[in-house]
Design a protein around this motif. Structure first.
Motif, short mmCIF file in Angstrom:
data_model
loop_
_atom_site.label_atom_id
_atom_site.label_comp_id
_atom_site.label_asym_id
_atom_site.label_seq_id
_atom_site.Cartn_x
_atom_site.Cartn_y
_atom_site.Cartn_z
N LEU A 382 34.90 33.71 36.75
CA LEU A 382 34.97 34.93 37.25
C LEU A 382 35.48 35.97 36.28
O LEU A 382 35.16 37.14 35.96
CB LEU A 382 35.78 35.04 38.50
CG LEU A 382 35.73 36.11 39.53
CD1 LEU A 382 35.92 35.92 40.86
CD2 LEU A 382 36.71 37.16 39.09
N GLY A 383 36.78 35.57 36.01
CA GLY A 383 37.23 36.54 34.87
C GLY A 383 36.72 36.96 33.69
O GLY A 383 36.83 38.16 33.32
N ASP A 431 41.72 36.30 46.30
CA ASP A 431 41.50 35.29 45.36
C ASP A 431 40.62 36.00 44.16
O ASP A 431 40.86 35.44 42.96
CB ASP A 431 40.31 34.37 46.00
CG ASP A 431 40.98 33.18 46.89
OD1 ASP A 431 42.38 32.79 46.56
OD2 ASP A 431 40.67 33.10 48.21
N VAL A 432 39.93 36.97 44.42
CA VAL A 432 39.22 37.49 43.02
C VAL A 432 40.30 38.20 42.34
O VAL A 432 40.23 38.32 40.93
CB VAL A 432 38.06 38.72 43.72
CG1 VAL A 432 37.67 39.38 42.44
CG2 VAL A 432 37.04 38.06 44.27
N LEU A 433 41.20 38.85 42.84
CA LEU A 433 42.55 39.48 42.14
C LEU A 433 43.03 38.40 41.22
O LEU A 433 43.35 38.74 40.07
CB LEU A 433 43.49 40.28 43.12
CG LEU A 433 42.83 41.60 43.44
CD1 LEU A 433 43.98 42.12 44.58
CD2 LEU A 433 42.87 42.72 42.39
N GLY A 437 43.68 37.56 36.95
CA GLY A 437 45.04 37.67 36.48
C GLY A 437 45.86 38.82 36.85
O GLY A 437 46.98 39.02 36.34
N GLU A 438 45.58 39.53 37.86
CA GLU A 438 46.44 40.53 38.59
C GLU A 438 47.33 40.00 39.54
O GLU A 438 47.41 38.86 40.39
CB GLU A 438 45.47 41.39 39.53
CG GLU A 438 44.33 41.87 38.29
CD GLU A 438 45.10 43.11 37.60
OE1 GLU A 438 46.08 43.62 37.96
OE2 GLU A 438 44.10 43.55 36.62
N LYS A 439 48.35 40.69 39.90
CA LYS A 439 49.34 40.50 40.75
C LYS A 439 48.61 40.63 42.23
O LYS A 439 48.17 41.69 42.30
CB LYS A 439 50.67 41.06 40.79
CG LYS A 439 51.75 40.96 41.64
CD LYS A 439 53.04 41.51 41.51
CE LYS A 439 54.13 41.08 42.50
NZ LYS A 439 55.42 41.92 42.24
N VAL A 440 48.90 39.74 43.30
CA VAL A 440 48.00 39.58 44.37
C VAL A 440 49.14 40.38 45.36
O VAL A 440 50.06 39.54 45.83
CB VAL A 440 47.64 38.35 44.78
CG1 VAL A 440 46.65 38.58 46.13
CG2 VAL A 440 46.61 37.82 43.71
N PRO A 441 48.76 41.30 46.16
CA PRO A 441 49.66 41.74 47.33
C PRO A 441 49.47 40.59 48.21
O PRO A 441 48.54 40.02 48.70
CB PRO A 441 48.97 43.09 47.69
CG PRO A 441 48.18 43.55 46.33
CD PRO A 441 47.56 42.14 46.03
#
Length: 492
Positions: A382-383, A431-433, A437-441
């Motif tokens: 995905l990434g 999950d997509v975030l 590699g993003e910080k997930v709220p």
């Protein structure tokens, strides 16, 4: 066109009866007596058609008794989508994504479940039936919401949906819990999807429950892909994808396409198999599983074994160990041997599995290739897809991407591929975030906003509005309580 049961070839019903019944009385699945041929000449005629016209044509080959209503039904059903219901998006020289999530609930189930109410209603008319129908659904996430929305307030129908209490995403659960409509009900079942699916099948098979419903003027039907009326509309988008690539000059008449399909219950890829049997030029059907890789082992080893650990993954609609639609494929590869198919289904129920012969396994290998992707591999796919192409996929589609990458690595096959994209990435935003590699709220709706900021793909209004929607359905039951729930008359 007549339909047979996979467990009793002496069963002969019309297409309308198959749609209304949903499941054969012996527990088998309905299959067409023959596969209608679609020639190159037929496909050339379909080239200038809109998607709804193509769908009406393909469905009409299997349900000729409904041919008169299909053009209008398809126009109304697919008029609920954003522009093209099944666009093909080019990513690389020979890689395309078939996006099936532009409908009202943002999942590929909308393709079938927006038109199924028309098929069911008209089938009942064709049979002279005026009683009510109770649509019973087991869902691993997307089918439930699509069925609820598709049948919402349709006269003469009630809809009851069961989903695994901890086996769907937060947004999938919200979509079902907030569903509008006077004829809908939803309950969570403690356990996994297989528990929900087994409980629903037991309801269909219960003489006592069916008799109790009959007294109320109701009869069961299904919106799961065990119902032929749910499966047949899915065949159309494989033909449509091929025609779109012809129209764009990407392939020539007769060229083969590979299709990579993420699947759990085996309905989506089975529709591709049926398209192949009708004449669609297909190279390989790449069956993509997540960590619950029972289908991968089946295709590779010839043994179906559901007695394994069940995993909850970031692709919950594929968290399935009993793939119901595989029964239809077993029927075909056995030479349409109903006795063998019935025995295998008994073995699955009583022993947890079955095996196929070496000859059957070899026949499967000519068309199918199977693989699976664990969480890390699917997340990387995905990434990488977003980093390299700027294309954002959901967590189920990324499984297909990862498995396709493995297929190419192992086979070197560079036949053009259509990867079937089954859901909006916003249905699994957190999950997509994480995969990006993003910080997930912690908050799901803040995750929607962040994903929009990261990808520039607009958040669907119907998902963002769930924040303030009323939670109507909060029941959680044991699978042993399903009969009582079905018979209870409470409607919210």
């Amino acid at each position: 066109m007549k339909y047979l049961s996979t467990r009793n070839r002496n069963t002969r019903v019309s297409g309308a009866q198959a749609v209304v019944n949903g499941l054969a009385a012996d527990g088998g699945l309905y299959v067409p007596e023959t596969f209608p041929a679609v020639t190159e000449e037929d496909m050339r005629a379909m080239l200038a058609m809109s998607y709804d016209e193509r769908a009406a044509y393909i469905i009409g080959l299997y349900l000729p008794e409904l041919a008169g209503i299909l053009p209008e039904a398809a126009r109304k059903a697919y008029g609920r989508f954003e522009d093209d219901p099944a666009p093909v998006v080019q990513i690389d020289e020979d890689m395309y994504f078939l996006e099936l999530w532009h409908g009202p609930t943002h999942a590929f189930k909308d393709i079938a479940l927006t038109i199924l109410p028309y098929l069911l209603t008209e089938s009942k008319k064709a049979l002279g039936e005026d009683g009510g129908t109770l649509i019973l659904v087991a869902t691993s996430g997307d089918t439930g919401k699509a069925a609820l929305e598709g049948f919402r307030d349709v006269p003469g129908t009630q809809v009851t949906v069961f989903y695994p209490s901890d086996g769907v995403s937060a947004l999938q659960k919200l979509q079902m819990a907030t569903q509008a409509g006077a004829n809908v009900r939803v309950a969570a079942i403690r356990g996994n999807f297989d528990d929900a699916q087994t409980a629903v099948k037991s309801a269909f098979a219960s003489p006592e429950l069916n008799a109790a419903l009959k007294k109320r003027g109701l009869a069961f039907s299904s919106a799961n892909s065990i119902n032929w009326g749910r499966l047949v509309p899915q065949i159309a988008y494989y033909f449509s994808a091929y025609l779109d690539l012809i129209d764009a000059g990407r392939i020539k008449w007769g060229d083969k396409l590979n299709f990579a399909v993420p699947t759990g219950n085996f309905g989506n890829i089975l529709a591709a198999y049926y398209a192949y049997r009708m004449g669609l030029p297909v190279g390989k059907l790449i069956c993509a599983s997540n960590r619950n890789n029972v289908l991968t082992d089946f295709f590779r080893e010839g043994e179906y074994d559901s007695r394994r650990e069940f995993y909850k993954t970031m692709s919950p609609s594929m968290d399935i160990l009993v793939s119901s639609n595989l029964e239809r494929l077993l029927f075909e590869i056995s030479g349409r041997d109903d006795a063998v198919t019935a025995q295998r289904m008994r073995d699955l129920k009583e022993k947890g599995g079955y095996t196929v012969s070496k000859e059957e396994r070899a026949a499967l290998a000519e068309l199918f290739w199977a693989g699976y992707a664990d969480e890390e591999t699917a997340g990387e796919a995905l990434g990488n897809l977003f980093e390299e192409y700027g294309y954002i996929a959901d967590t189920h589609t990324s499984v297909a991407v990862a498995v396709y990458d493995e297929y190419v690595s192992k086979t070197g096959d560079e036949t053009p591929v259509v990867i079937v994209s089954t859901a909006s990435p916003y249905k699994f935003a957190r999950d997509v975030l994480k995969c990006l590699g993003e910080k997930v709220p912690d908050d799901d709706f803040k995750a929607l906003e962040k994903l929009e900021n990261v990808t520039a793909l607009p958040v669907p209004d119907s998902l963002s509005s769930l924040r303030t929607a009323e939670r109507r359905f909060t029941d959680v039951i044991d699978k042993s309580e399903i009969f009582d729930f079905i018979l209870s008359e409470e409607r919210h």
